[in-house]
Scaffold this motif. Structure first.
Motif, PDB file in Angstrom:
ATOM      1  N   ASN A  63      10.849  11.735  -9.814  1.00 35.99           N
ATOM      2  CA  ASN A  63       9.624  12.468 -10.503  1.00 35.99           C
ATOM      3  C   ASN A  63       9.137  13.702  -9.709  1.00 35.99           C
ATOM      4  O   ASN A  63       8.028  13.210  -9.062  1.00 35.99           O
ATOM      5  CB  ASN A  63       8.697  11.340 -10.954  1.00 35.99           C
ATOM      6  CG  ASN A  63       7.765  11.993 -11.814  1.00 35.99           C
ATOM      7  OD1 ASN A  63       7.921  13.030 -12.134  1.00 35.99           O
ATOM      8  ND2 ASN A  63       6.564  11.341 -12.231  1.00 35.99           N
ATOM      9  N   SER A  64       9.627  14.607  -9.619  1.00 38.44           N
ATOM     10  CA  SER A  64       9.357  16.042  -8.771  1.00 38.44           C
ATOM     11  C   SER A  64      10.034  17.105  -9.282  1.00 38.44           C
ATOM     12  O   SER A  64      11.336  17.084  -9.996  1.00 38.44           O
ATOM     13  CB  SER A  64       9.554  15.695  -7.367  1.00 38.44           C
ATOM     14  OG  SER A  64      10.967  15.609  -7.218  1.00 38.44           O
ATOM     15  N   LYS A  65       9.414  18.177  -9.107  1.00 37.94           N
ATOM     16  CA  LYS A  65      10.374  19.670  -9.478  1.00 37.94           C
ATOM     17  C   LYS A  65      11.579  19.603  -8.731  1.00 37.94           C
ATOM     18  O   LYS A  65      12.273  20.194  -9.164  1.00 37.94           O
ATOM     19  CB  LYS A  65       9.235  20.522  -9.370  1.00 37.94           C
ATOM     20  CG  LYS A  65       7.972  20.730 -10.293  1.00 37.94           C
ATOM     21  CD  LYS A  65       7.088  22.025 -10.199  1.00 37.94           C
ATOM     22  CE  LYS A  65       6.035  21.948 -11.162  1.00 37.94           C
ATOM     23  NZ  LYS A  65       5.101  23.110 -11.084  1.00 37.94           N
ATOM     24  N   ASN A  71       0.867  -1.205   0.019  1.00 36.37           N
ATOM     25  CA  ASN A  71       0.060  -0.140  -0.009  1.00 36.37           C
ATOM     26  C   ASN A  71       0.891   1.228   0.055  1.00 36.37           C
ATOM     27  O   ASN A  71       0.383   2.371   0.082  1.00 36.37           O
ATOM     28  CB  ASN A  71      -0.956  -0.005   1.134  1.00 36.37           C
ATOM     29  CG  ASN A  71      -2.098  -1.111   1.115  1.00 36.37           C
ATOM     30  OD1 ASN A  71      -2.498  -1.117  -0.087  1.00 36.37           O
ATOM     31  ND2 ASN A  71      -2.673  -1.408   2.016  1.00 36.37           N
ATOM     32  N   LEU A  72       2.126   1.237  -0.115  1.00 36.80           N
ATOM     33  CA  LEU A  72       3.025   2.385  -0.195  1.00 36.80           C
ATOM     34  C   LEU A  72       3.531   2.682  -1.559  1.00 36.80           C
ATOM     35  O   LEU A  72       4.015   1.640  -2.231  1.00 36.80           O
ATOM     36  CB  LEU A  72       4.264   2.042   0.639  1.00 36.80           C
ATOM     37  CG  LEU A  72       4.109   1.602   2.336  1.00 36.80           C
ATOM     38  CD1 LEU A  72       5.275   1.488   2.801  1.00 36.80           C
ATOM     39  CD2 LEU A  72       3.267   2.901   2.630  1.00 36.80           C
ATOM     40  N   SER A  73       3.321   3.689  -2.198  1.00 38.68           N
ATOM     41  CA  SER A  73       3.875   4.167  -3.484  1.00 38.68           C
ATOM     42  C   SER A  73       3.323   3.045  -4.677  1.00 38.68           C
ATOM     43  O   SER A  73       2.005   2.887  -4.742  1.00 38.68           O
ATOM     44  CB  SER A  73       5.400   4.226  -3.562  1.00 38.68           C
ATOM     45  OG  SER A  73       5.758   4.826  -4.836  1.00 38.68           O
ATOM     46  N   PHE A  74       4.137   2.477  -5.385  1.00 36.54           N
ATOM     47  CA  PHE A  74       3.950   1.499  -6.451  1.00 36.54           C
ATOM     48  C   PHE A  74       3.294   0.180  -5.721  1.00 36.54           C
ATOM     49  O   PHE A  74       2.883  -0.765  -6.363  1.00 36.54           O
ATOM     50  CB  PHE A  74       4.954   1.099  -7.344  1.00 36.54           C
ATOM     51  CG  PHE A  74       5.232   2.460  -8.243  1.00 36.54           C
ATOM     52  CD1 PHE A  74       4.223   2.739  -9.341  1.00 36.54           C
ATOM     53  CD2 PHE A  74       6.317   3.238  -8.161  1.00 36.54           C
ATOM     54  CE1 PHE A  74       4.371   3.652 -10.115  1.00 36.54           C
ATOM     55  CE2 PHE A  74       6.517   4.209  -9.071  1.00 36.54           C
ATOM     56  CZ  PHE A  74       5.663   4.773  -9.995  1.00 36.54           C
ATOM     57  N   GLU A 127       5.026  14.047  -2.460  1.00 41.55           N
ATOM     58  CA  GLU A 127       3.695  14.233  -3.192  1.00 41.55           C
ATOM     59  C   GLU A 127       3.493  13.197  -4.201  1.00 41.55           C
ATOM     60  O   GLU A 127       2.615  12.548  -4.621  1.00 41.55           O
ATOM     61  CB  GLU A 127       3.692  15.591  -4.153  1.00 41.55           C
ATOM     62  CG  GLU A 127       3.617  16.616  -2.692  1.00 41.55           C
ATOM     63  CD  GLU A 127       3.282  18.002  -3.394  1.00 41.55           C
ATOM     64  OE1 GLU A 127       2.964  17.910  -4.723  1.00 41.55           O
ATOM     65  OE2 GLU A 127       3.577  19.053  -2.780  1.00 41.55           O
ATOM     66  N   ALA A 128       4.581  12.788  -5.442  1.00 41.17           N
ATOM     67  CA  ALA A 128       4.563  11.938  -6.054  1.00 41.17           C
ATOM     68  C   ALA A 128       4.307  10.631  -5.533  1.00 41.17           C
ATOM     69  O   ALA A 128       3.426   9.575  -6.083  1.00 41.17           O
ATOM     70  CB  ALA A 128       5.818  11.747  -6.860  1.00 41.17           C
TER      71      ALA A 128
END
Length: 363
Positions: free
Chosen positions: A240-242, A19-22, A346-347
């Motif tokens: 994958n973030s700014k 249930n975490l991230s991918f 956030e990703a």
């Protein structure tokens, strides 16, 4: 504790991590449970599960689980010192959080993984639908140009400018690449690129340094690692973030994430880069240097002798542009560009929502 109780704890841990991230989808070879048992003791598993999702303090963990603060501190610090969870230092306290399998506790174990654990990791990646999940939504990484000069008009989006990304951060560390270590093992033994190329920043750098996962470097040293990659075909992939908190120097022969990207094409892979390589045939002298330099074979010789570029597959790294002797190649910005979340955290939240709600077919 009997065997049945121990088995149940590990099953609960697998569900928690999924249930975490991918997530952590099942492996038909059961390498998922084998790998987790290599990394987590039964007590580690119990303490990890007890954390729950989100940031916690020692006090909140103690209150939640009816523990003294001394007991809670021992458990959380124990997990953090084993690099099984993530820790950040605030002004007057520490905060802890469960981190996903990737990017998370797998990479955190890079200096501790023995050959058996590395082999289980490789088996897990090819025997589960982890890569399939990654291809369904936002990409795990983004490829950014080696520098903005290789882009048409030197115009890049601010979150694709590697120098601007580096300037956002104040502390840097470099660590060995777990993928490359794996690919250098027999029977793989495919990759000859440097191992120490994974760059972390700020809180991540502090965590890596404190846990002896990596060593501290300067911003200039971080940039030099990426510049060196121009010479041997490594490309720049950022979180994958700014913010681009974590930066990898990746190659086809030793990068698990790029392998999964190519093996499982899907909607998410279309947003891996905002750029593609383009050729001006009037300047092309058919030397084919670009074909040799394209790490992933997206540039080929056409029937007319001029090069042909798979613009859909192109990662927009700019290595071919940098090495073109006649400046016939340039990177162009895609008409439809991708804007990543502000931070890696956030990703993770976005991937996590997708994992729980939309990945039922990719268990």
């Amino acid at each position: 504790m009997n065997k049945k109780e121990e088995t149940q704890i590990y099953k609960d841990l697998l569900k928690t991590i999924d249930n975490l991230s991918f997530g952590f989808p099942k492996s038909y070879l059961k390498s998922d449970i084998a790998l987790i048992k290599k990394l987590f003791t039964v007590d580690d598993a119990k303490d990890f599960i007890m954390m729950g999702d989100g940031w916690i303090t020692i006090k909140s963990y103690a209150d939640k689980n009816n523990l003294s603060e001394e007991e809670a501190k021992a458990k959380l610090e124990g997990l953090a010192n084993k690099a099984l969870i993530f820790r950040v230092h605030k002004e007057d306290h520490d905060e802890f959080r469960q981190f996903p399998f990737v990017l998370g506790f797998l990479e955190f174990q890079v200096e501790k993984m023995d050959k058996a654990a590395l082999m289980q990791t490789g088996l897990y990646m090819i025997s589960s639908k982890f890569g399939k999940r990654m291809s369904q939504t936002m990409p795990f990484y983004r490829t950014v140009p080696i520098n903005k000069e290789v882009v048409e008009g030197s115009k890049v989006l601010p979150y694709d400018d590697i120098d601007a990304i580096l300037d956002r951060h104040t502390r840097f560390a470099v660590a060995p690449c777990i993928c490359r270590i794996m690919y250098k093992m027999k029977p793989f033994n495919k990759c000859n690129h440097p191992i120490e190329t994974c760059i972390t920043t700020d809180d991540y750098a502090t965590f890596y340094i404190e846990n002896k996962i990596g060593r501290e470097i300067t911003k200039q040293e971080a940039r030099q690692i990426m510049l060196d990659g121009e010479k041997d075909g490594r490309i720049i992939n950022v979180t994958n973030s700014k913010d681009g908190e974590n930066i990898c120097s990746c190659c086809k022969c030793g990068c698990g994430m790029l392998y999964l990207k190519m093996k499982y094409p899907g909607p998410g892979t279309d947003y891996w880069s905002n750029y593609y390589s383009s050729v001006d045939n009037s300047k092309c002298v058919k030397c084919y240097t670009c074909i040799k330099k394209c790490t992933f074979g997206y540039i080929k010789k056409g029937k007319d002798g001029y090069i042909k570029i798979d613009t859909k597959g192109c990662l927009g790294c700019g290595i071919c542009v940098k090495n073109c002797p006649t400046k016939a190649l340039t990177l162009k910005m895609k008409k439809k560009t991708y804007e990543p979340p502000e931070t890696y955290e956030e990703a993770v939240e976005i991937w996590q929502e997708k994992t729980v709600k939309d990945y039922k077919n990719f268990k």
